[in-house]
Design a protein around this motif. Structure first.
Motif, PDB file in Angstrom:
ATOM      1  N   MET A   1     -70.488 -75.509  84.601  1.00  9.97           N
ATOM      2  CA  MET A   1     -71.070 -76.419  85.498  1.00  9.97           C
ATOM      3  C   MET A   1     -70.268 -77.575  85.653  1.00  9.97           C
ATOM      4  SD  MET A   1     -72.155 -76.688  88.159  1.00  9.97           S
ATOM      5  CE  MET A   1     -73.259 -75.409  89.128  1.00  9.97           C
ATOM      6  N   ASP A   2     -70.215 -78.993  86.449  1.00 12.81           N
ATOM      7  CA  ASP A   2     -70.115 -80.036  85.836  1.00 12.81           C
ATOM      8  C   ASP A   2     -70.993 -80.709  85.598  1.00 12.81           C
ATOM      9  OD1 ASP A   2     -68.579 -82.491  85.853  1.00 12.81           O
ATOM     10  OD2 ASP A   2     -68.101 -82.399  88.260  1.00 12.81           O
ATOM     11  N   ARG A   3     -71.247 -82.151  86.004  1.00  8.96           N
ATOM     12  CA  ARG A   3     -72.136 -83.051  85.523  1.00  8.96           C
ATOM     13  C   ARG A   3     -71.689 -84.472  85.795  1.00  8.96           C
ATOM     14  NH1 ARG A   3     -76.077 -80.134  82.838  1.00  8.96           N
ATOM     15  NH2 ARG A   3     -77.295 -82.304  82.389  1.00  8.96           N
ATOM     16  N   VAL A   4     -72.680 -85.334  86.341  1.00 11.20           N
ATOM     17  CA  VAL A   4     -72.866 -86.153  86.838  1.00 11.20           C
ATOM     18  C   VAL A   4     -73.294 -87.480  85.786  1.00 11.20           C
ATOM     19  CG1 VAL A   4     -73.028 -88.208  88.431  1.00 11.20           C
ATOM     20  CG2 VAL A   4     -72.409 -85.412  88.895  1.00 11.20           C
ATOM     21  N   SER A   5     -72.470 -88.158  85.140  1.00  9.44           N
ATOM     22  CA  SER A   5     -73.946 -89.021  84.275  1.00  9.44           C
ATOM     23  C   SER A   5     -74.415 -90.338  84.810  1.00  9.44           C
ATOM     24  CB  SER A   5     -72.950 -89.808  83.474  1.00  9.44           C
ATOM     25  OG  SER A   5     -72.414 -88.685  82.493  1.00  9.44           O
ATOM     26  N   LEU A   6     -75.756 -89.856  84.412  1.00 10.74           N
ATOM     27  CA  LEU A   6     -76.507 -91.553  85.093  1.00 10.74           C
ATOM     28  C   LEU A   6     -76.722 -92.320  84.272  1.00 10.74           C
ATOM     29  CD1 LEU A   6     -77.655 -88.678  87.026  1.00 10.74           C
ATOM     30  CD2 LEU A   6     -80.009 -90.046  87.215  1.00 10.74           C
ATOM     31  N   THR A   7     -76.559 -92.182  83.214  1.00 10.52           N
ATOM     32  CA  THR A   7     -76.755 -93.505  82.469  1.00 10.52           C
ATOM     33  C   THR A   7     -76.020 -93.150  81.004  1.00 10.52           C
ATOM     34  OG1 THR A   7     -78.844 -92.705  80.987  1.00 10.52           O
ATOM     35  CG2 THR A   7     -79.102 -93.778  82.625  1.00 10.52           C
ATOM     36  N   ASP A   8     -75.956 -93.761  79.901  1.00 11.25           N
ATOM     37  CA  ASP A   8     -75.093 -92.911  78.800  1.00 11.25           C
ATOM     38  C   ASP A   8     -75.724 -92.031  77.992  1.00 11.25           C
ATOM     39  OD1 ASP A   8     -73.443 -95.400  79.050  1.00 11.25           O
ATOM     40  OD2 ASP A   8     -73.831 -96.357  77.780  1.00 11.25           O
ATOM     41  N   ASP A   9     -77.120 -91.760  78.357  1.00 11.85           N
ATOM     42  CA  ASP A   9     -77.275 -90.494  77.662  1.00 11.85           C
ATOM     43  C   ASP A   9     -78.337 -89.926  78.518  1.00 11.85           C
ATOM     44  OD1 ASP A   9     -79.957 -92.308  78.336  1.00 11.85           O
ATOM     45  OD2 ASP A   9     -80.540 -92.130  76.956  1.00 11.85           O
ATOM     46  N   LEU A  10     -77.993 -89.759  79.883  1.00 10.76           N
ATOM     47  CA  LEU A  10     -78.639 -88.724  80.845  1.00 10.76           C
ATOM     48  C   LEU A  10     -77.695 -88.295  82.376  1.00 10.76           C
ATOM     49  CD1 LEU A  10     -81.195 -87.223  82.154  1.00 10.76           C
ATOM     50  CD2 LEU A  10     -82.042 -89.383  83.472  1.00 10.76           C
ATOM     51  N   SER A  11     -77.523 -86.853  81.839  1.00 10.46           N
ATOM     52  CA  SER A  11     -76.914 -86.666  82.890  1.00 10.46           C
ATOM     53  C   SER A  11     -77.292 -85.848  83.567  1.00 10.46           C
ATOM     54  CB  SER A  11     -75.243 -86.070  82.779  1.00 10.46           C
ATOM     55  OG  SER A  11     -75.006 -84.599  82.080  1.00 10.46           O
ATOM     56  N   PHE A  12     -76.952 -85.199  85.293  1.00  7.08           N
ATOM     57  CA  PHE A  12     -78.120 -83.893  85.653  1.00  7.08           C
ATOM     58  C   PHE A  12     -76.106 -83.128  85.833  1.00  7.08           C
ATOM     59  CE2 PHE A  12     -80.574 -86.544  88.417  1.00  7.08           C
ATOM     60  CZ  PHE A  12     -81.501 -87.032  87.306  1.00  7.08           C
ATOM     61  N   SER A  13     -76.927 -81.695  86.564  1.00 11.20           N
ATOM     62  CA  SER A  13     -75.965 -80.848  86.747  1.00 11.20           C
ATOM     63  C   SER A  13     -75.573 -81.429  88.429  1.00 11.20           C
ATOM     64  CB  SER A  13     -76.672 -79.820  86.946  1.00 11.20           C
ATOM     65  OG  SER A  13     -77.807 -78.914  87.037  1.00 11.20           O
ATOM     66  N   ARG A  14     -74.458 -80.215  88.238  1.00  6.53           N
ATOM     67  CA  ARG A  14     -73.226 -81.326  89.598  1.00  6.53           C
ATOM     68  C   ARG A  14     -74.432 -80.877  90.548  1.00  6.53           C
ATOM     69  NH1 ARG A  14     -68.675 -83.048  91.430  1.00  6.53           N
ATOM     70  NH2 ARG A  14     -69.544 -84.062  93.682  1.00  6.53           N
ATOM     71  N   LEU A  15     -74.774 -79.325  90.599  1.00  8.37           N
ATOM     72  CA  LEU A  15     -75.906 -79.108  91.786  1.00  8.37           C
ATOM     73  C   LEU A  15     -76.983 -79.134  90.790  1.00  8.37           C
ATOM     74  CD1 LEU A  15     -73.767 -75.655  92.353  1.00  8.37           C
ATOM     75  CD2 LEU A  15     -74.569 -77.728  94.330  1.00  8.37           C
TER      76      LEU A  15
ATOM     77  N   ASP B   1     -84.114 -69.540  85.322  1.00 10.20           N
ATOM     78  CA  ASP B   1     -83.752 -68.712  84.344  1.00 10.20           C
ATOM     79  C   ASP B   1     -82.192 -68.753  85.020  1.00 10.20           C
ATOM     80  OD1 ASP B   1     -85.304 -68.984  82.286  1.00 10.20           O
ATOM     81  OD2 ASP B   1     -86.307 -66.846  82.686  1.00 10.20           O
ATOM     82  N   ALA B   2     -82.154 -68.113  86.804  1.00 12.43           N
ATOM     83  CA  ALA B   2     -80.950 -67.879  87.764  1.00 12.43           C
ATOM     84  C   ALA B   2     -80.662 -69.545  87.983  1.00 12.43           C
ATOM     85  CB  ALA B   2     -81.777 -67.726  88.662  1.00 12.43           C
ATOM     86  N   CYS B   3     -81.596 -70.614  88.035  1.00 14.40           N
ATOM     87  CA  CYS B   3     -79.981 -71.627  87.755  1.00 14.40           C
ATOM     88  C   CYS B   3     -79.722 -72.069  86.435  1.00 14.40           C
ATOM     89  CB  CYS B   3     -81.525 -72.843  88.070  1.00 14.40           C
ATOM     90  SG  CYS B   3     -82.192 -72.613  89.583  1.00 14.40           S
ATOM     91  N   LEU B   4     -80.497 -71.815  84.862  1.00 16.68           N
ATOM     92  CA  LEU B   4     -80.014 -72.149  83.978  1.00 16.68           C
ATOM     93  C   LEU B   4     -78.743 -71.085  83.942  1.00 16.68           C
ATOM     94  CD1 LEU B   4     -83.276 -72.523  82.443  1.00 16.68           C
ATOM     95  CD2 LEU B   4     -81.821 -74.662  83.158  1.00 16.68           C
ATOM     96  N   ASP B   5     -78.974 -70.226  84.260  1.00 18.96           N
ATOM     97  CA  ASP B   5     -77.743 -69.029  84.141  1.00 18.96           C
ATOM     98  C   ASP B   5     -75.961 -69.516  84.504  1.00 18.96           C
ATOM     99  OD1 ASP B   5     -79.024 -67.574  83.047  1.00 18.96           O
ATOM    100  OD2 ASP B   5     -79.273 -65.815  84.057  1.00 18.96           O
ATOM    101  N   GLN B   6     -76.446 -70.427  85.607  1.00 18.37           N
ATOM    102  CA  GLN B   6     -75.146 -70.995  86.117  1.00 18.37           C
ATOM    103  C   GLN B   6     -75.058 -72.385  85.745  1.00 18.37           C
ATOM    104  OE1 GLN B   6     -75.391 -69.546  90.467  1.00 18.37           O
ATOM    105  NE2 GLN B   6     -78.058 -69.601  89.866  1.00 18.37           N
ATOM    106  N   GLY B   7     -75.550 -72.649  84.412  1.00 16.69           N
ATOM    107  CA  GLY B   7     -75.934 -74.433  84.178  1.00 16.69           C
ATOM    108  C   GLY B   7     -76.370 -75.089  85.495  1.00 16.69           C
ATOM    109  N   ILE B   8     -77.343 -74.798  86.077  1.00 12.77           N
ATOM    110  CA  ILE B   8     -78.211 -75.485  87.130  1.00 12.77           C
ATOM    111  C   ILE B   8     -79.191 -76.013  86.260  1.00 12.77           C
ATOM    112  CG2 ILE B   8     -79.231 -75.783  89.315  1.00 12.77           C
ATOM    113  CD1 ILE B   8     -77.164 -73.666  90.268  1.00 12.77           C
TER     114      ILE B   8
END
Length: 295
Positions: A1-15, A38-45
């Motif tokens: 799962m791609d990620r998006v950086s909000l700050t230098d030390d915090l990113s969100f999963s793309r979904l 767990d169903a989310c974490l398994d996908q990288g969410i």
């Protein structure tokens, strides 16, 4: 799962998994809530979206029943405050209103931490623009909760550019996101400046109701759904995944917030990330949503 950086030390999963319907499920047991996570974490969410008002001020506590230290370490938690409605702990309110006072923000943060059984919130959002906001008081309160360590970052939801700049002008802490409504049916943010100003500033945009609150499934949108289904068939996914992929394809790097209680559907949220749309296909979908070709 791609990620998006909000700050230098915090990113969100793309979904992001949205928990606004968590309390609507017939099964709100800790085990079932954990199964959804767990169903989310398994996908990288790894990013989960909450608000104090969700579920009549009960959704945060439902999440808290399933929270454990090991689970918390795998999650980024977003929550919101400032809506006061006559329900739950605010059942004595005479009217629904917004409260961006220091006292309310500090109390809301403490409620959220206690109910979710966590020691910090990754991102706290002001849920709705408050026409009675004292931006100096609100800005200082947001700076205060970050300085205290109870909140890592702060942002807003449903703000227009003028609301954003007013609040930011009174803050030391940068606002890191604006969560706004965007979908293939609610596409006006692409042309009214809502997306443009955030894109210009390099601010990640969270998109709520990316499936238009179910309107996508209405008979009046059958033509659009047929197109989405056709494109989905070419990628081995369903029409909803294509609708979300349409948002993912935008260069503003929009972060859709997906909410469902169905475990099978949760397990397929990540399908949207498998779909790549070229420019012409993006405009085919846009044209179908508009109901006419672009000018």
């Amino acid at each position: 799962m791609d990620r998006v950086s909000l700050t230098d030390d915090l990113s969100f999963s793309r979904l992001v998994y949205g928990m606004w319907r968590l309390g609507d499920d017939a099964d709100t047991s800790p085990a079932h809530v954990r199964a959804k996570i767990d169903a989310c974490l398994d996908q990288g969410i790894t990013t989960f979206d909450q608000a104090d008002i969700y579920g009549g001020y009960e959704a945060e506590e439902i999440l808290g029943t399933a929270m454990t230290p090991d689970l918390r370490g795998k999650m980024e938690i977003v929550t919101k405050c400032d809506i006061v409605a006559p329900a739950g702990r605010y059942s004595d309110a005479r009217v629904k209103y917004y409260d961006t006072s220091r006292a309310h923000i500090l109390a809301s943060v403490d409620h959220s931490l206690r109910l979710m059984k966590i020691d910090h919130i990754d991102t706290l959002l002001i849920h709705r623009p408050d026409p009675m906001m004292d931006h100096f008081e609100t800005g200082a309160a947001l700076d205060e909760v970050v300085a205290s360590g109870k909140v890592r970052t702060v942002g807003v939801s449903n703000f227009k550019r003028h609301d954003w700049t007013l609040l930011q002008s009174a803050m030391k802490t940068p606002l890191v996101t604006n969560q706004i409504e965007i979908s293939v049916l609610h596409h006006v943010p692409f042309t009214n400046g809502d997306v443009a100003y955030l894109q210009e500033a390099g601010v990640p945009i969270m998109a709520w109701s990316p499936l238009a609150g179910g309107a996508l499934f209405e008979a009046s949108n059958a033509g659009l759904r047929d197109l989405l289904s056709k494109i989905g068939a070419d990628h081995g996914v369903d029409d909803t995944a294509v609708a979300v992929a349409w948002l993912l394809a935008h260069p503003a790097r929009i972060i859709p917030v997906m909410g469902t209680n169905n475990l099978d559907r949760i397990g397929r949220i990540g399908d949207a990330a498998k779909v790549g749309l070229d420019r012409q296909t993006w405009f085919e979908i846009y044209t179908a949503a508009l109901g006419h070709e672009v000018p």
